[in-house]
Design an enzyme around this catalytic site. Structure first.
Site, PDB file in Angstrom:
ATOM      1  CE  LYS A 106     -30.423   2.536 -12.285  1.00  0.00           C
ATOM      2  NZ  LYS A 106     -30.684   1.089 -12.257  1.00  0.00           N
TER       3      LYS A 106
HETATM    4  N1  GLU Z   1     -27.932  -1.555 -12.538  1.00  0.00           N
HETATM    5  C1  GLU Z   1     -28.363  -2.856 -12.143  1.00  0.00           C
HETATM    6  C2  GLU Z   1     -29.858  -2.846 -11.861  1.00  0.00           C
HETATM    7  O1  GLU Z   1     -30.575  -1.986 -12.309  1.00  0.00           O
HETATM    8  C3  GLU Z   1     -27.518  -3.419 -11.008  1.00  0.00           C
HETATM    9  C4  GLU Z   1     -27.538  -2.626  -9.756  1.00  0.00           C
HETATM   10  C5  GLU Z   1     -26.552  -3.112  -8.689  1.00  0.00           C
HETATM   11  O2  GLU Z   1     -25.906  -4.123  -8.872  1.00  0.00           O
HETATM   12  O3  GLU Z   1     -26.456  -2.411  -7.680  1.00  0.00           O
HETATM   13  O4  GLU Z   1     -30.372  -3.737 -11.260  1.00  0.00           O
END
Ligand code: GLU
Length: 416
Positions: A106
């Site tokens: 993240k």
């Molecule tokens: N931000 C989204 C999540 O928390 C998508 C993450 C992604 O597609 O890599 O799942």
């Protein structure tokens, strides 16, 4: 932020409890409890008024045993390293639950994007990309949108990364504009996943979806898409909200018109004949399906007892604290956890990545059919396991995930 510190400790506690339940070895627990890499960067950025401001950005890579790190980047004034670390761990479990070959990561920048111009956002995004360019890549770590980031921001990341590396690298990010190799359906994907899961929950509980009363907290991409798709499936959306407050109608809200109002006024509140309510009141409304689609820690020990929904579908990451989770379980409210309910986005991110690497383009029908298959399979696996071991769907989901990740970590061995 204090609650973010506890969010990380919640995540670790949740992991510890699940790890203990499946008898995970001490060694594996120690490996999985911590992120593999944590990066903090200082980002000097020239503002439109000539002032130089130094922002702080993060990228936390939790685990890569099952595949390249994967996870969004959020721009928010409350972003902290603790929060990003917790969310990186959550991404590892999310990718494992839906069984896509990614690890978890993240990123985030502590900033207030609502108060910034497009030009400022572009400079900040490019600066951040430069700062993390050596630890991301199509086979290393693939960012995507998250809170207050979108396809345009992904385009800037892709362009900056490609220019630094001297070759076009569309597969370095997902959630790109379609013109740059983004996938059909990616923008709707998380909401579609939430809608599919809600439909499966209604079948599981033997409650008709048609006419079901749905309450949604959050009206960003995920909240709005979930509302729109569930309305199309015949649900009645009786309340929605954003950071400024909520609206309630005992009939139903017209989702498209609510969006128009938000575009015009900056918020969903003060809409037609609907009653203005607070976010706290919204969570306690009587309904069939409650969908928190905003931020973490909104259902706590304080309000869990007042929840009147038959089921909660977690479209946001971490909206329920462990204490609240226990109360809801005892009340018999089915909670579909974030790592399953909100996995539609990253699942279509995986499809986008596959299309980029194979230089192919799938139709929206193909994307949606594959998404549906993956979500239903994961839902069935988790609910079956919850029933078999008489645990909550969250405990079942995290157990399924940890087992998969642990198996990969074990098979890789420890070297050097
Ligand atoms: N931000 C989204 C999540 O928390 C998508 C993450 C992604 O597609 O890599 O799942």
């Amino acid at each position: 932020m204090m609650s973010n510190m506890s969010f990380l400790s919640y995540m670790i506690r949740q992991f510890d409890e699940a790890a203990q339940a499946i008898g995970l070895s001490h060694d594996l627990c120690d490996v999985l409890r911590k992120p593999e890499r944590t990066v903090t960067v200082s980002l000097p950025c020239r503002m439109d008024n000539g002032e130089l401001r130094v922002f702080t950005g993060y990228r936390v890579q939790h685990n890569s045993a099952r595949g390249p790190y994967k996870g969004g980047i959020r721009y928010h004034p409350d972003v902290t390293l603790e929060e990003v670390t917790a969310l990186a761990m959550l991404m590892t479990w999310k990718c494992a639950v839906v069984d896509i070959p990614f690890g978890g990561a993240k990123g985030g920048i502590r900033c207030d994007p609502k108060g910034m111009s497009q030009a400022e956002l572009e400079r900040l995004t490019r600066r951040y990309t430069m700062a993390i360019a050596n630890i991301i890549g199509p086979y290393l770590d693939i960012p995507a949108p998250d809170i207050y980031t979108d396809a345009q921001i992904m385009a800037w990341i892709m362009d900056t990364y490609s220019k630094i590396k001297g070759e076009l690298a569309p597969a370095v990010v997902t959630g790109k504009p379609i013109a740059l190799g983004g996938s059909e359906g990616r923008n709707e994907a998380t909401g579609m996943g939430v809608a599919i899961i809600t439909r499966e929950v209604s079948k599981y509980l033997g409650k008709p979806l048609k006419g079901a009363k749905v309450v949604i907290q959050g009206f960003g991409n995920v909240g709005y898409m979930s509302a729109k798709l569930l309305q199309d499936m015949g649900c009645r959306i009786i309340a929605v909200s954003d950071s400024k407050g909520g609206i309630y109608s005992n009939e139903q809200l017209h989702v498209e018109k609510v969006l128009e109002n938000k575009k015009m006024t900056g918020s969903v509140v003060n809409y037609g004949k609907a009653k203005n309510i607070t976010n706290e009141e919204l969570l306690e409304l009587e309904c069939d399906f409650l969908i928190p689609a905003a931020i973490e820690n909104v259902i706590t020990a304080k309000n869990a007892d007042n929840i009147k929904a038959s089921a909660i579908i977690e479209a946001a990451n971490g909206p329920i604290t462990p204490e609240a989770d226990r109360i809801l379980f005892e009340k018999g409210i089915l909670v579909v956890p974030d790592i399953l309910a909100s996995a539609g986005g990253v699942t279509v991110s995986y499809f986008e990545w596959v299309q980029n690497l194979t230089r192919t383009k799938w139709s929206v029908e193909e994307v949606m059919a594959n998404l549906e298959r993956k979500m239903i399979k994961a839902f069935d696996e988790v609910l079956r396991s919850a029933k078999e071991y008489e645990v909550s769907a969250r405990q079942a989901a995290i157990t399924v995930a940890i087992k998969r990740v642990a198996e990969a970590v074990k098979a890789l061995g420890n070297w050097p």
